[in-house]
Design a protein around this motif. Structure first.
Motif, short mmCIF file in Angstrom:
data_model
loop_
_atom_site.label_atom_id
_atom_site.label_comp_id
_atom_site.label_asym_id
_atom_site.label_seq_id
_atom_site.Cartn_x
_atom_site.Cartn_y
_atom_site.Cartn_z
N UNK A 25 0.85 -1.23 -0.02
CA UNK A 25 0.12 0.06 0.07
C UNK A 25 0.82 1.29 -0.17
N UNK A 26 2.17 1.25 0.16
CA UNK A 26 2.98 2.35 0.10
C UNK A 26 2.74 3.03 -1.05
N UNK A 27 2.83 2.43 -2.09
CA UNK A 27 3.01 3.23 -3.51
C UNK A 27 1.57 3.80 -3.51
N UNK A 28 0.55 3.29 -3.47
CA UNK A 28 -0.86 3.99 -3.52
C UNK A 28 -0.71 5.19 -2.55
N UNK A 29 -0.22 4.98 -1.34
CA UNK A 29 -0.28 6.20 -0.26
C UNK A 29 0.61 7.16 -1.02
#
Length: 114
Positions: A25-29
């Protein structure tokens, strides 16, 4: 054949080489953080009244273009009005529900006719 390391099937072997996302989820964040947001514009009182008049004139089946504020940005949608709920204050164009309070513009041929 090696007794210490038995032969792996292809599926298990392929899994070893798949990328690992330790920070799920880091890339989406990051993408959400990079999104440019706008501040909501205060509409002049006379334009609010005009929007209110236009909302009272439209019916299901009318074809309109609506500009509205959602999630820090202004969006536009053009399509057929699929519903209007005066009590709840919601305009529905196609599958998009737009609260009246979020509208900043409403255009269509219906407003050109007198």
């Amino acid at each position: 054949m090696n007794r210490r390391y038995p032969k792996m099937d292809r599926g298990a072997r392929a899994k070893q080489f798949m990328p690992f996302d330790a920070l799920k989820g880091f890339q989406e964040a990051l993408r959400e953080k990079e999104r440019v947001t706008e501040t909501r514009k205060a509409l002049p009182r006379d334009w609010e009244e005009e929007l209110d008049r236009r909302l009272r004139r439209i019916c299901s089946g009318d074809f309109v273009t609506a500009e509205y504020f959602r999630d820090g940005q202004y969006l536009k949608i053009t399509g057929e009005v699929s519903g209007i709920d005066q009590t709840a204050g919601v305009l529905k164009i196609l599958d998009t529900q737009i609260p009246f309070a979020d509208l900043s513009d409403l255009q269509g041929e219906i407003f050109a006719m007198h």
